[in-house]
Design a protein around this motif. Structure first.
Motif, PDB file in Angstrom:
ATOM      1  N   ASP A  98      31.407 -20.640  15.049  1.00 27.91           N
ATOM      2  CA  ASP A  98      30.745 -19.362  15.309  1.00 27.91           C
ATOM      3  C   ASP A  98      29.242 -19.548  15.454  1.00 27.91           C
ATOM      4  O   ASP A  98      28.609 -18.928  16.310  1.00 27.91           O
ATOM      5  N   LEU A  99      28.685 -20.405  14.585  1.00 26.72           N
ATOM      6  CA  LEU A  99      27.241 -20.590  14.547  1.00 26.72           C
ATOM      7  C   LEU A  99      26.914 -22.079  14.595  1.00 26.72           C
ATOM      8  O   LEU A  99      27.722 -22.921  14.202  1.00 26.72           O
ATOM      9  N   VAL A 100      25.719 -22.393  15.053  1.00 28.91           N
ATOM     10  CA  VAL A 100      25.246 -23.770  15.025  1.00 28.91           C
ATOM     11  C   VAL A 100      23.790 -23.781  14.571  1.00 28.91           C
ATOM     12  O   VAL A 100      22.997 -22.916  14.956  1.00 28.91           O
ATOM     13  N   LEU A 101      23.476 -24.728  13.715  1.00 30.26           N
ATOM     14  CA  LEU A 101      22.100 -24.958  13.270  1.00 30.26           C
ATOM     15  C   LEU A 101      21.633 -26.280  13.876  1.00 30.26           C
ATOM     16  O   LEU A 101      22.317 -27.302  13.728  1.00 30.26           O
ATOM     17  N   ILE A 102      20.503 -26.267  14.551  1.00 27.28           N
ATOM     18  CA  ILE A 102      19.964 -27.476  15.179  1.00 27.28           C
ATOM     19  C   ILE A 102      18.733 -27.895  14.390  1.00 27.28           C
ATOM     20  O   ILE A 102      17.790 -27.115  14.224  1.00 27.28           O
ATOM     21  N   LYS A 124      22.438 -10.580  12.442  1.00 27.51           N
ATOM     22  CA  LYS A 124      21.789  -9.493  13.177  1.00 27.51           C
ATOM     23  C   LYS A 124      21.202  -9.935  14.513  1.00 27.51           C
ATOM     24  O   LYS A 124      20.965  -9.097  15.390  1.00 27.51           O
ATOM     25  N   HIS A 125      20.957 -11.245  14.665  1.00 28.90           N
ATOM     26  CA  HIS A 125      20.269 -11.725  15.867  1.00 28.90           C
ATOM     27  C   HIS A 125      21.024 -12.904  16.488  1.00 28.90           C
ATOM     28  O   HIS A 125      21.627 -13.703  15.766  1.00 28.90           O
ATOM     29  N   PRO A 126      20.976 -13.051  17.816  1.00 32.71           N
ATOM     30  CA  PRO A 126      21.634 -14.196  18.464  1.00 32.71           C
ATOM     31  C   PRO A 126      21.008 -15.532  18.084  1.00 32.71           C
ATOM     32  O   PRO A 126      21.648 -16.570  18.144  1.00 32.71           O
ATOM     33  N   GLY A 127      19.716 -15.497  17.723  1.00 33.06           N
ATOM     34  CA  GLY A 127      19.017 -16.718  17.337  1.00 33.06           C
ATOM     35  C   GLY A 127      18.056 -16.453  16.216  1.00 33.06           C
ATOM     36  O   GLY A 127      17.571 -15.328  16.041  1.00 33.06           O
ATOM     37  N   ALA A 128      17.795 -17.491  15.414  1.00 26.93           N
ATOM     38  CA  ALA A 128      16.817 -17.373  14.328  1.00 26.93           C
ATOM     39  C   ALA A 128      16.268 -18.758  14.041  1.00 26.93           C
ATOM     40  O   ALA A 128      17.021 -19.738  14.020  1.00 26.93           O
ATOM     41  N   ILE A 129      14.962 -18.844  13.847  1.00 21.53           N
ATOM     42  CA  ILE A 129      14.358 -20.149  13.587  1.00 21.53           C
ATOM     43  C   ILE A 129      13.492 -20.108  12.341  1.00 21.53           C
ATOM     44  O   ILE A 129      12.882 -19.086  12.019  1.00 21.53           O
ATOM     45  N   ALA A 130      13.463 -21.233  11.633  1.00 23.43           N
ATOM     46  CA  ALA A 130      12.540 -21.380  10.517  1.00 23.43           C
ATOM     47  C   ALA A 130      11.131 -21.535  11.080  1.00 23.43           C
ATOM     48  O   ALA A 130      10.914 -22.280  12.035  1.00 23.43           O
ATOM     49  N   ALA A 131      10.189 -20.829  10.515  1.00 23.96           N
ATOM     50  CA  ALA A 131       8.813 -20.875  11.024  1.00 23.96           C
ATOM     51  C   ALA A 131       7.840 -20.492   9.919  1.00 23.96           C
ATOM     52  O   ALA A 131       8.236 -19.945   8.881  1.00 23.96           O
ATOM     53  N   ILE A 132       6.571 -20.791  10.155  1.00 25.19           N
ATOM     54  CA  ILE A 132       5.520 -20.500   9.184  1.00 25.19           C
ATOM     55  C   ILE A 132       4.379 -19.758   9.884  1.00 25.19           C
ATOM     56  O   ILE A 132       3.910 -20.215  10.944  1.00 25.19           O
ATOM     57  N   PHE A 164      21.731 -20.465  15.990  1.00 25.81           N
ATOM     58  CA  PHE A 164      22.169 -19.615  17.099  1.00 25.81           C
ATOM     59  C   PHE A 164      23.669 -19.358  16.992  1.00 25.81           C
ATOM     60  O   PHE A 164      24.403 -20.120  16.353  1.00 25.81           O
ATOM     61  N   ARG A 165      24.080 -18.293  17.651  1.00 27.00           N
ATOM     62  CA  ARG A 165      25.508 -18.103  17.868  1.00 27.00           C
ATOM     63  C   ARG A 165      25.933 -19.143  18.898  1.00 27.00           C
ATOM     64  O   ARG A 165      25.300 -19.281  19.944  1.00 27.00           O
TER      65      ARG A 165
END
Length: 386
Positions: A98-102, A124-132, A164-165
């Motif tokens: 269902d999901l993949v983390l790169i 809630k979102h198609p994509g999400a990234i770790a950021a500062i 991402f999904r």
């Protein structure tokens, strides 16, 4: 719970780093950078599986780095990071997560909380990234001079993991073939996918230069102030046979050691020492001799289990020391092989492993050559939890 696979991208050559080995295979606090990057995902409750993308020319280095980890065969990378990620995604098609983390293999300090935030944002979102969020003041330069200040209010530094999904990012990567995009979030944005920004742990740096590795080690060890020492002791008697197992090495002898497993007194004592550091009982608690599945078992499994427990707590094995007590066989000719084997099982540098031997000057059961004893000590560093 949705299935989520972590794709660790380790295909780079690390040319900017300037070392003989690619940076992902260099050691950070006694273990390869790649292993440190894999383990937080391998032990995370929201991650269903981990796959690693590598340069096939580095297969031997890869096998050494992940020795003992339960990982499928690596995926062959491509000429660019973008190609490597796409190859990794294509390799997952048959599994349809269902999901993949790169995640970049050169980011060994990612923590469980950051992984959790990225995964949860994908509900809630198609994509999400770790950021500062950017904290430094930005200047625009002209001719080496400051030409103005850039508003940093809406600026973030992108890191990994980027989640991402699966179906969405696979389609986006297929559409982006031939483009030179800087990260997977850019690939998603090119396809029109909204990407959420979630806070990363500040220590989640990327090892690019040699100074980065030194800084990463300082940061890593600074969080491991709970230093513990454990001891272990084991005895096995001789019986009919033609070899003994000592510290993971098959040593020719006129007899063998009797035991439910392979009766390796060195590995048994060391396993107990590490379990003692963790307050996790003894070897019999985890591998009861009454259980037939451990009959004749390779004691490396027991030691690796203890090392995995340390890793799951976010700790490191700083040093181990084993002393063999026997009249025969002679340990000296096999010492180097024993050190190498235990280092391999534990996933640490050989310089962190010591093997010694002594006799009891003809006294006691070892002096009468009725069996072999071993004692061990281990030092483990853990994060403070209470």
């Amino acid at each position: 719970m949705p299935t989520c696979v972590a794709l660790i991208v380790a295909g780079g050559r690390g040319e900017r780093f300037g070392a003989d080995l690619p940076k992902q295979y260099l050691h950070l606090a006694g273990r390869p950078v790649l292993r440190r990057s894999v383990e937080p995902f391998l032990h995370h409750p929201l991650v269903s599986g981990v796959r690693v993308v590598i340069d096939p020319r580095h297969r031997e280095l890869y096998e050494q780095a992940v020795q003992g980890l339960d990982l499928p065969d690596p995926i062959q990378g491509g000429p660019t990071r973008q190609d490597s990620v796409r190859n990794g995604l294509e390799a997952l098609v048959g599994h349809s997560p269902d999901l993949v983390l790169i995640h970049d293999a050169a980011r060994p300090l990612v923590d469980a909380a950051t992984i959790t935030r990225v995964v949860e944002a994908l509900a809630k979102h198609p994509g999400a990234i770790a950021a500062i969020p950017l904290a430094d003041t930005l200047k625009r330069a002209e001719g080496g001079l400051s030409a103005g200040t850039v508003d940093r209010t809406a600026l973030w530094r992108a890191r990994t993991p980027q989640g991402f999904r699966f179906a969405d990012i696979l389609k986006a990567h297929r559409m982006a073939v031939g483009m030179n995009l800087t990260d997977d979030a850019a690939v998603a944005e090119q396809a029109g996918l909204p990407v959420a920004l979630v806070p990363s742990n500040p220590e989640n740096l990327k090892v690019t230069q040699s100074d980065d590795l030194a800084r990463a080690e300082r940061l890593f060890l600074s969080g491991l102030g709970d230093i513990r020492t454990g001891t272990g002791f084991d005895v096995h008697k001789f019986c009919e046979g033609d070899h003994v197992w000592l510290c993971g090495v098959k040593v020719p002898h006129t007899q063998r050691l009797e035991g439910h497993s392979d009766a390796d007194v060195g590995l048994h004592a060391l396993t107990d020492a590490i379990l003692g550091c963790l307050g996790e009982g003894d070897i019999g608690t985890h591998f009861p001799p009454s259980d037939p599945q451990w009959k004749g078992a390779d004691s490396a499994k027991f030691l690796r289990h203890a090392a995995d427990l340390v890793a799951r707590r976010g700790g490191v094995i700083a040093h181990v020391d084993v002393t063999i007590l026997c009249e025969r066989p002679k340990v000296g000719p096999h010492r180097e092989a024993m050190v190498a084997r235990m280092a391999e099982i534990l996933g640490i540098a050989p310089s962190r492993v010591s093997v010694k031997a002594t006799t009891t000057e003809g006294l006691g059961f070892t002096g009468r050559r009725e069996g072999i004893a071993a004692q061990a000590a281990a030092t483990v560093r853990l994060p403070f939890t209470e």
